[in-house]
Design a protein around this motif. Structure first.
Motif, PDB file in Angstrom:
ATOM      1  N   ARG A 154      59.604  30.581   1.788  1.00  0.00           N
ATOM      2  CA  ARG A 154      59.591  29.431   0.889  1.00  0.00           C
ATOM      3  C   ARG A 154      58.792  28.276   1.498  1.00  0.00           C
ATOM      4  O   ARG A 154      58.001  27.622   0.816  1.00  0.00           O
ATOM      5  CB  ARG A 154      61.032  28.985   0.606  1.00  0.00           C
ATOM      6  CG  ARG A 154      61.138  27.761  -0.270  1.00  0.00           C
ATOM      7  CD  ARG A 154      62.567  27.415  -0.578  1.00  0.00           C
ATOM      8  NE  ARG A 154      63.284  26.933   0.600  1.00  0.00           N
ATOM      9  CZ  ARG A 154      64.551  26.527   0.583  1.00  0.00           C
ATOM     10  NH1 ARG A 154      65.243  26.566  -0.535  1.00  0.00           N
ATOM     11  NH2 ARG A 154      65.138  26.105   1.685  1.00  0.00           N
ATOM     12  N   ALA A 155      59.010  28.053   2.812  1.00  0.00           N
ATOM     13  CA  ALA A 155      58.265  26.976   3.480  1.00  0.00           C
ATOM     14  C   ALA A 155      56.780  27.326   3.573  1.00  0.00           C
ATOM     15  O   ALA A 155      55.914  26.480   3.350  1.00  0.00           O
ATOM     16  CB  ALA A 155      58.847  26.728   4.871  1.00  0.00           C
ATOM     17  N   GLU A 180      59.186  27.812  -6.074  1.00  0.00           N
ATOM     18  CA  GLU A 180      59.601  26.465  -6.474  1.00  0.00           C
ATOM     19  C   GLU A 180      58.666  25.363  -5.945  1.00  0.00           C
ATOM     20  O   GLU A 180      58.258  24.484  -6.697  1.00  0.00           O
ATOM     21  CB  GLU A 180      61.043  26.215  -6.021  1.00  0.00           C
ATOM     22  CG  GLU A 180      61.645  24.908  -6.507  1.00  0.00           C
ATOM     23  CD  GLU A 180      61.619  24.740  -8.020  1.00  0.00           C
ATOM     24  OE1 GLU A 180      61.733  25.759  -8.726  1.00  0.00           O
ATOM     25  OE2 GLU A 180      61.482  23.598  -8.473  1.00  0.00           O
ATOM     26  N   GLY A 181      58.354  25.431  -4.652  1.00  0.00           N
ATOM     27  CA  GLY A 181      57.469  24.414  -4.075  1.00  0.00           C
ATOM     28  C   GLY A 181      56.098  24.410  -4.729  1.00  0.00           C
ATOM     29  O   GLY A 181      55.644  23.378  -5.235  1.00  0.00           O
ATOM     30  N   LEU A 204      68.881  27.857   0.905  1.00  0.00           N
ATOM     31  CA  LEU A 204      68.193  28.464  -0.241  1.00  0.00           C
ATOM     32  C   LEU A 204      68.831  27.933  -1.517  1.00  0.00           C
ATOM     33  O   LEU A 204      69.979  27.494  -1.511  1.00  0.00           O
ATOM     34  CB  LEU A 204      68.320  29.989  -0.189  1.00  0.00           C
ATOM     35  CG  LEU A 204      67.529  30.673   0.924  1.00  0.00           C
ATOM     36  CD1 LEU A 204      67.775  32.177   0.887  1.00  0.00           C
ATOM     37  CD2 LEU A 204      66.039  30.390   0.811  1.00  0.00           C
ATOM     38  N   MET A 259      54.136  26.671   0.709  1.00  0.00           N
ATOM     39  CA  MET A 259      53.486  25.363   0.568  1.00  0.00           C
ATOM     40  C   MET A 259      52.206  25.306   1.395  1.00  0.00           C
ATOM     41  O   MET A 259      51.529  24.282   1.431  1.00  0.00           O
ATOM     42  CB  MET A 259      54.443  24.249   0.994  1.00  0.00           C
ATOM     43  CG  MET A 259      55.616  24.047   0.045  1.00  0.00           C
ATOM     44  SD  MET A 259      55.074  23.598  -1.619  1.00  0.00           S
ATOM     45  CE  MET A 259      54.451  21.949  -1.327  1.00  0.00           C
ATOM     46  N   MET A 292      59.746  23.232   6.651  1.00  0.00           N
ATOM     47  CA  MET A 292      60.935  23.159   7.500  1.00  0.00           C
ATOM     48  C   MET A 292      61.891  24.292   7.179  1.00  0.00           C
ATOM     49  O   MET A 292      62.084  24.663   6.027  1.00  0.00           O
ATOM     50  CB  MET A 292      61.649  21.824   7.328  1.00  0.00           C
ATOM     51  CG  MET A 292      62.855  21.694   8.259  1.00  0.00           C
ATOM     52  SD  MET A 292      63.546  20.039   8.239  1.00  0.00           S
ATOM     53  CE  MET A 292      63.472  19.606   9.956  1.00  0.00           C
TER      54      MET A 292
END
Lengths: 220, 264
Positions: free
Chosen positions: B161-162, B112-113, B100, B165, B93
């Protein structure tokens, strides 16, 4: 005109040093214990379960909204009668001061956590983090930074609050100076010296806190 | 269609207090499909998007993404936090306000994920994160903190970042609404690239020209219901409903996308 004679205090130096040691050691204990109570109070008051929230809020308000002097006396004199728990003056006052401090720490920690934008934990959740993971990895690291100045301030207040334990005959700096004052008939010199001793420890500490605050403000 | 669809939503309902935000919504997104959700503010489009990854818990109906299906309403048990977390890890998402993590560098944000949720080894996660940053054109910003980036750069990091994953589905919640006009293009071009790679996406947007260009299907919502739905170009060029026409009259519907001029 009053004739000051601080020289007379020199013969009580071991008494004072002893008292100062007790005061500092006591502060360390009640700050650490207080932070533990504070953590429980903060997370309790933010719990998903209503019963836990209610319990935490009751603890926080009970200790935040009654005078610490009353709590100290109550823990030492009333608790043994009500609960049948016999406590030494040191245990009773450590417990009362830790719980009292803990109630304020709770509010500081809770405030720090809820001051973090909800979007942060949402972003954590969207990545697939559990609430616990997003608290540890995302929210707390940011919140702790914001809490530190207030936690330091509260700890300074806690240091001064230890002076109250003398009413339960805990041999802290104030208690020992009472002994010295009675013995020397020099209360003015004695209590002036005690005030200076507290300030001598706290003024450097406040300077460190203020520097820390500035550094945190820059890195925000 | 429901046999092959990646996302399937049936009779979804959601109220906030007495305000019924979603009224019996059905939605299908095929694998690789791009659906744009448009509508005036308060129409429920963001809530619908947040129901897809269950950031908002529906009051009734069902949500299925891939093989995982959740039923809500009377008698249905709410999923526990672990199940929810595992489910959300498969959808990416992107938020309007980027969200952030300010205490981490760009690279750490993207790692991070994979590290915390997927339990990937740090070295592997870093390689993956650097690749995702390169993909959105920000490889050289890896060691900077979000505060030093422009809005467009922040949003591209959020997309990276999304993507780190490796989700099956990407959800965009007004990803360009908080950006200065000159920064919109660089974000849209990243989304467009994802679409061309076959990513399944649901995009809440006010960029009508972009929706027309990139989305296969377009859904116009108002007051918690789907007013009109169809192929994106058809709905935008020839809206059937008067409410859709009225809404679209506020926008330039065609023309070139905003240029993705500033590459970084």
């Amino acid at each position: 005109m009053y004739q000051w004679d601080f020289g007379i205090l020199w013969s009580y130096r071991w008494l004072f040093l002893n008292g100062l040691g007790v005061t500092v050691g006591f502060t360390v204990v009640i700050v650490v214990l207080g932070l533990v109570f504070g953590l429980f109070g903060a997370f309790g008051s933010l719990s998903r379960f209503k019963a836990v929230r209610l319990l935490a809020l009751t603890f926080i308000e009970a200790f935040r909204c009654t005078p610490i002097l009353v709590q100290l006396i109550w823990f030492y004199y009333a608790l043994p009668i009500l609960a049948g728990v016999e406590m030494t003056p040191i245990t009773a006052s450590a417990l009362a001061l830790s719980l009292y401090g803990g109630s304020f720490y709770s509010e500081i920690i809770r405030g720090g956590i809820i001051s973090i934008d909800k979007g942060q934990s949402e972003a954590g959740a969207a990545l697939g983090m559990t609430p616990g993971q997003s608290m540890r990895r995302i929210v707390l690291p940011q919140a702790i930074k914001r809490m530190i100045p207030a936690l330091m301030n509260q700890s300074i207040i806690q240091f001064k609050n230890t002076s109250l334990v003398s009413v339960l005959a805990v041999p802290d700096l104030v208690y020992q100076s009472q002994v010295a004052a009675h013995d020397s008939y020099r209360p003015l010199e004695t209590y002036t010296a005690v005030a200076v001793a507290y300030a001598a420890i706290l003024i450097p500490l406040t300077i460190i806190v203020r520097r820390g605050e500035k550094r945190l403000a820059v890195s925000e | 269609m429901s046999e092959t669809s990646k996302i399937e939503i049936r009779s979804l309902r959601k109220s906030f207090g007495s305000n019924e935000v979603l009224k019996n919504i059905n939605l299908d997104v095929p694998k690789g499909g791009v659906v744009a959700l448009i509508g005036p503010s308060g129409s429920g489009k963001s809530t619908l998007l947040r129901c897809i990854n269950l950031l908002v818990t529906p009051d009734g109906g069902s949500v299925r993404v891939g093989d995982t299906r959740f039923q809500f309403g009377e008698g249905a048990k709410l999923p526990d936090v672990k199940t929810l977390a595992r489910f959300r890890a498969t959808t990416g998402m992107v938020f309007q306000h980027f969200n952030l993590f300010p205490h981490m560098t760009t690279l750490q944000n993207v790692m991070e994920g994979p590290v915390t949720v997927r339990r990937m080894a740090k070295a592997d996660a870093e390689k993956l994160a650097r690749a995702q940053l390169a993909k959105v054109g920000l490889a050289e910003k890896a060691d900077q903190y979000p505060a030093t980036l422009s809005g467009g750069q922040k949003q591209r990091v959020a997309i990276a970042r999304a993507l780190a994953m490796e989700p099956d589905v990407m959800l965009f919640d007004e990803a360009t609404s908080a950006l200065d006009p000159e920064l919109v293009g660089e974000v849209l071009s990243v989304i467009q690239q994802l679409a061309s790679e076959g990513m399944t996406m649901v995009i809440v947007t006010h960029e009508i020209a972009f929706a027309r260009e990139v989305a296969d299907r377009l859904i116009f919502m108002r007051d918690g219901v789907v007013v009109e739905e169809g192929p994106a170009r058809q709905v935008i060029d020839n809206p059937k409903e008067s409410a859709t026409r009225a809404f679209l009259s506020h926008f330039h519907r065609t023309g070139a996308l905003p240029p993705a001029n500033a590459a970084s």
